[in-house]
Motif scaffolding. Structure first.
Motif, PDB file in Angstrom:
ATOM      1  N   PHE A  42       0.920  -1.239  -0.012  1.00  0.00           N
ATOM      2  CA  PHE A  42       0.030   0.251   0.079  1.00  0.00           C
ATOM      3  C   PHE A  42       0.719   1.371   0.227  1.00  0.00           C
ATOM      4  O   PHE A  42       0.548   2.201  -0.651  1.00  0.00           O
ATOM      5  N   SER A  43       1.801   1.272   0.563  1.00  0.00           N
ATOM      6  CA  SER A  43       2.815   2.477   0.829  1.00  0.00           C
ATOM      7  C   SER A  43       3.794   2.541  -0.735  1.00  0.00           C
ATOM      8  O   SER A  43       3.709   3.753  -1.093  1.00  0.00           O
ATOM      9  N   ALA A  44       3.840   1.612  -1.275  1.00  0.00           N
ATOM     10  CA  ALA A  44       4.525   1.674  -2.646  1.00  0.00           C
ATOM     11  C   ALA A  44       3.438   2.331  -3.533  1.00  0.00           C
ATOM     12  O   ALA A  44       3.729   3.311  -4.320  1.00  0.00           O
ATOM     13  N   ILE A  45       2.203   1.653  -3.590  1.00  0.00           N
ATOM     14  CA  ILE A  45       1.131   2.486  -4.257  1.00  0.00           C
ATOM     15  C   ILE A  45       0.745   3.643  -4.175  1.00  0.00           C
ATOM     16  O   ILE A  45       0.761   4.654  -5.033  1.00  0.00           O
ATOM     17  N   CYS A  46       0.699   4.113  -2.717  1.00  0.00           N
ATOM     18  CA  CYS A  46       0.404   5.551  -2.283  1.00  0.00           C
ATOM     19  C   CYS A  46       1.606   6.548  -2.725  1.00  0.00           C
ATOM     20  O   CYS A  46       1.483   7.465  -3.423  1.00  0.00           O
ATOM     21  N   THR A  47       2.793   5.900  -2.642  1.00  0.00           N
ATOM     22  CA  THR A  47       4.127   6.723  -3.139  1.00  0.00           C
ATOM     23  C   THR A  47       3.972   7.104  -4.693  1.00  0.00           C
ATOM     24  O   THR A  47       4.272   8.246  -5.086  1.00  0.00           O
ATOM     25  N   SER A  48       3.602   5.949  -5.300  1.00  0.00           N
ATOM     26  CA  SER A  48       3.784   6.050  -6.785  1.00  0.00           C
ATOM     27  C   SER A  48       2.317   7.237  -7.195  1.00  0.00           C
ATOM     28  O   SER A  48       2.741   7.803  -8.035  1.00  0.00           O
ATOM     29  N   VAL A  49       1.374   6.990  -6.509  1.00  0.00           N
ATOM     30  CA  VAL A  49       0.172   7.913  -6.816  1.00  0.00           C
ATOM     31  C   VAL A  49       0.607   9.241  -6.517  1.00  0.00           C
ATOM     32  O   VAL A  49       0.521  10.277  -7.446  1.00  0.00           O
ATOM     33  N   MET A  50       1.307   9.394  -5.394  1.00  0.00           N
ATOM     34  CA  MET A  50       1.879  10.758  -5.036  1.00  0.00           C
ATOM     35  C   MET A  50       2.762  11.519  -5.936  1.00  0.00           C
ATOM     36  O   MET A  50       2.676  12.614  -6.331  1.00  0.00           O
ATOM     37  N   PHE A  51       3.700  10.564  -6.420  1.00  0.00           N
ATOM     38  CA  PHE A  51       4.764  11.041  -7.454  1.00  0.00           C
ATOM     39  C   PHE A  51       3.970  11.520  -8.731  1.00  0.00           C
ATOM     40  O   PHE A  51       4.221  12.453  -9.464  1.00  0.00           O
ATOM     41  N   TRP A 297      -0.322  19.742  -3.668  1.00  0.00           N
ATOM     42  CA  TRP A 297       0.418  18.564  -3.625  1.00  0.00           C
ATOM     43  C   TRP A 297       0.813  17.827  -2.267  1.00  0.00           C
ATOM     44  O   TRP A 297       0.693  17.206  -1.617  1.00  0.00           O
ATOM     45  N   HIS A 298       1.420  19.096  -1.538  1.00  0.00           N
ATOM     46  CA  HIS A 298       1.858  19.148  -0.212  1.00  0.00           C
ATOM     47  C   HIS A 298       0.961  18.811   0.691  1.00  0.00           C
ATOM     48  O   HIS A 298       0.857  17.897   1.628  1.00  0.00           O
ATOM     49  N   ARG A 299      -0.174  19.557   0.635  1.00  0.00           N
ATOM     50  CA  ARG A 299      -1.493  19.318   1.457  1.00  0.00           C
ATOM     51  C   ARG A 299      -1.975  17.835   1.187  1.00  0.00           C
ATOM     52  O   ARG A 299      -2.364  17.116   2.398  1.00  0.00           O
ATOM     53  N   GLU A 300      -1.918  17.510   0.243  1.00  0.00           N
ATOM     54  CA  GLU A 300      -2.513  15.959  -0.475  1.00  0.00           C
ATOM     55  C   GLU A 300      -1.437  15.062   0.061  1.00  0.00           C
ATOM     56  O   GLU A 300      -1.917  14.105   0.710  1.00  0.00           O
ATOM     57  N   ALA A 301      -0.251  15.295   0.047  1.00  0.00           N
ATOM     58  CA  ALA A 301       0.781  14.357   0.482  1.00  0.00           C
ATOM     59  C   ALA A 301       0.523  14.141   2.090  1.00  0.00           C
ATOM     60  O   ALA A 301       0.509  12.937   2.435  1.00  0.00           O
ATOM     61  N   LEU A 302       0.389  15.329   2.847  1.00  0.00           N
ATOM     62  CA  LEU A 302       0.261  15.169   4.337  1.00  0.00           C
ATOM     63  C   LEU A 302      -0.780  14.472   4.686  1.00  0.00           C
ATOM     64  O   LEU A 302      -1.055  13.608   5.645  1.00  0.00           O
ATOM     65  N   ARG A 303      -1.961  14.702   3.987  1.00  0.00           N
ATOM     66  CA  ARG A 303      -3.271  14.111   4.324  1.00  0.00           C
ATOM     67  C   ARG A 303      -3.329  12.518   4.034  1.00  0.00           C
ATOM     68  O   ARG A 303      -3.648  11.538   4.778  1.00  0.00           O
ATOM     69  N   ILE A 304      -2.723  12.428   2.659  1.00  0.00           N
ATOM     70  CA  ILE A 304      -2.582  10.657   2.428  1.00  0.00           C
ATOM     71  C   ILE A 304      -1.657  10.215   3.229  1.00  0.00           C
ATOM     72  O   ILE A 304      -1.516   8.870   3.718  1.00  0.00           O
ATOM     73  N   GLY A 305      -0.640  10.891   3.609  1.00  0.00           N
ATOM     74  CA  GLY A 305       0.364  10.153   4.772  1.00  0.00           C
ATOM     75  C   GLY A 305       0.052  10.068   6.008  1.00  0.00           C
ATOM     76  O   GLY A 305       0.142   9.064   6.540  1.00  0.00           O
ATOM     77  N   ALA A 306      -1.264  10.890   6.415  1.00  0.00           N
ATOM     78  CA  ALA A 306      -1.658  10.607   7.687  1.00  0.00           C
ATOM     79  C   ALA A 306      -2.663   9.452   7.953  1.00  0.00           C
ATOM     80  O   ALA A 306      -2.415   8.665   8.908  1.00  0.00           O
ATOM     81  N   ILE A 307      -3.352   9.383   6.627  1.00  0.00           N
ATOM     82  CA  ILE A 307      -4.070   8.107   6.611  1.00  0.00           C
ATOM     83  C   ILE A 307      -3.196   6.776   6.502  1.00  0.00           C
ATOM     84  O   ILE A 307      -3.558   5.911   7.112  1.00  0.00           O
ATOM     85  N   MET A 308      -2.113   6.740   5.686  1.00  0.00           N
ATOM     86  CA  MET A 308      -1.362   5.679   5.812  1.00  0.00           C
ATOM     87  C   MET A 308      -0.735   5.382   6.898  1.00  0.00           C
ATOM     88  O   MET A 308      -0.454   4.388   7.436  1.00  0.00           O
TER      89      MET A 308
END
Length: 508
Positions: A42-51, A297-308
């Motif tokens: 899941f981390s790899a998928i989220c990281t790929s989506v974020m990039f 993007w930073h705001r979304e990254a923080l949100r998704i990172g918090a969820i992860m």
């Protein structure tokens, strides 16, 4: 001494406990590995989506900046082209022979009637071959001026192929301007002078003022030699500077029509720069701070990172909880297995476990063509001893015999068991009849030496060894050992007898 050694026998008897723990460890390892794989996946998928989102934001910003730079470049180029038409018209009309024979008023009409006029355009001037002002669109009788030391004049005088030349920013008639000039040639190509015009900085201020820019956005207009002509935000300290002279800036970072993300040559703010240019005179560079581009993007990254992070903590917590529950269940299963397969009095395996073990060893021996040996051991005169001294003393005798058997049987694959009542059985995989007989004698002698009342507590043993073949099964092996045991008892007890297959033979 008897009960001190009993714990060792019971510990050795619970051999199945290790296998249960191994199964538990495997289950927990599989659970932990699955959880780690899930988190990593899941981390790899989220990281790929974020990039991908980051690249999308950068690409959108780059396209927007390209459009902005192209629009600014087109507006400036169009105005310069219109102004250059006027300069060309003046330069071409000045070589007409009759131009010098007409009055000043007529000459002005001929030279400047179609000249481009705008509030940001300076008056066109003509300087002769010596750099002296000869004609000025703003006056019929211009004041004397000498521009022979100007860069544009010297360049035109030295080179006939320059064409339209854009000067460095300069103060011209009390206004900062960019000077545009063309060379005037005679019919033989000789140098007659220079026609000069200018565009004031007010043009650029008005052009940039019509644009909606975010704080930190920059627009820079540069000559092809990287001299800054105009910049927004405006600053006289940077206007006219040549970026090619900046030691920490590599011009290859921003090629024609390209983009560059990083720190620029003017200030330390990281930006995305885009370059556009359609003429050989200048090019436009538009920059936007990377922090502004990646703000969403930073705001979304923080949100998704918090969820992860929350999901990871949940998975870890769940994994630890399940691992603990698996451990508890494994311990309970181990305990049940011990109760189901261990004789509670002696700590040896019970008959049920013995049958399972001999069945597995018999199949293995059949595959490997190796022998399987069995000892059947029985306490001599046990009923009489039990009736004389009581059941508690009889139980102590059985425990003592179990300890003697455990001391003599030490291989990992051997299986000593209480077969029933005062009878014991020992499974010895891989041993021949002679080797099994030696083990039986060792047990018999230990029991004889241990007994506190010589001649009262002894054992008899029947020995049988077979290599699985044909229609023989392990019950036949048990039956042969049992017949050998009865033969030992019939022969006087306190001895070991080896069974001959298919008939019995007594061995002293």
């Amino acid at each position: 001494m008897l009960f001190g050694r009993q714990s060792d026998a019971i510990g050795r008897g619970w051999f199945g406990k290790a296998s249960g723990r191994r199964r538990w460890r495997l289950s927990v390892k599989l659970l932990i590995a699955s959880s780690i794989a899930t988190v990593i996946g899941f981390s790899a998928i989220c990281t790929s989506v974020m990039f991908d989102m980051r690249r999308g934001e950068e690409e959108l910003a780059r396209q927007t900046l390209e459009n902005l730079a192209a629009g600014i470049d087109a507006d400036i180029a169009r105005n310069i082209e219109l102004y250059d038409l006027s300069l060309r018209n003046v330069a071409s009309n000045l070589v007409i022979p009759e131009i010098h024979k007409v009055s000043k008023e007529i000459r002005h009409l001929i030279l400047f009637d179609h000249a481009a006029t705008a509030k940001h355009f300076g008056a066109i001037q003509v300087f002769d071959a010596d750099g002296k002002l000869s004609i000025d669109a703003a006056s019929l009788d211009p004041a004397p001026e000498d521009r022979s030391d100007e860069e544009y004049f010297q360049i035109h005088r030295a080179n006939s192929n320059v064409g339209l030349y854009m000067s460095r920013p300069m103060l011209r008639r009390s206004a900062y301007s960019i000077v545009f000039s063309r060379r005037i040639n005679d019919s033989d190509g000789g140098f007659l002078g220079v026609v000069v015009g200018s565009i004031r900085f007010s043009y650029f201020h008005e052009l940039f003022g019509r644009l909606t820019l975010d704080p930190g956005d920059t627009i820079t207009v540069l000559r092809q030699d990287r001299t800054i002509i105009m910049r927004k935000p405006f600053g006289l300290e940077i206007i006219g500077k040549n970026l090619a002279e900046r030691p920490r800036w590599n011009p290859a970072n921003l090629k024609d029509g390209g983009s560059f993300a990083g720190v620029g040559p003017v200030d330390p703010t990281p930006r995305l720069f885009v370059r556009a240019g359609t003429t050989s005179l200048f090019f436009v560079v538009v920059g936007k701070p990377l922090a502004s581009i990646l703000k969403l993007w930073h705001r979304e990254a923080l949100r998704i990172g918090a969820i992860m992070l929350v999901l990871t903590l949940f998975v870890v917590g769940t994994t630890l909880f399940l691992a603990r529950e698996i451990g508890r269940r494994a311990k309970a299963e181990e305990k049940l297995e011990e109760l189901a397969t261990t004789d509670s009095l002696t700590g040896l395996k019970n008959r049920r476990k013995f049958d399972i073990e001999i069945d597995a060893e018999w199949r293995r021996a059949a595959r490997n063509k190796t022998p399987v040996a069995v000892l059947m051991i029985d306490a001599d005169h046990f009923k009489a001893y039990n009736d004389t001294y009581g059941h508690q003393a009889g139980d102590q005798v059985l425990v003592g015999i179990a300890i003697c058997i455990s001391d003599a049987v030490r291989r990992a694959g051997d299986c000593p068991a209480r077969y029933g009542g005062e009878e014991f059985a020992v499974l010895l995989p891989g041993l021949s009849a002679i080797e099994a007989f030696a083990v039986a004698e060792a047990i018999r002698l230990k029991v004889e030496q241990w007994s506190e009342y010589p001649g009262v507590t002894t054992v008899s043993a029947g020995v049988a060894s077979m290599t699985p073949a044909g229609s023989f099964g392990w019950p036949d092996l048990i039956e042969a050992a049992d017949k050998a045991l009865y033969a030992a008892k019939a022969n006087g007890r306190n001895q070991s007898v080896v069974a001959a297959i298919p008939q019995l033979a007594l061995v002293a």
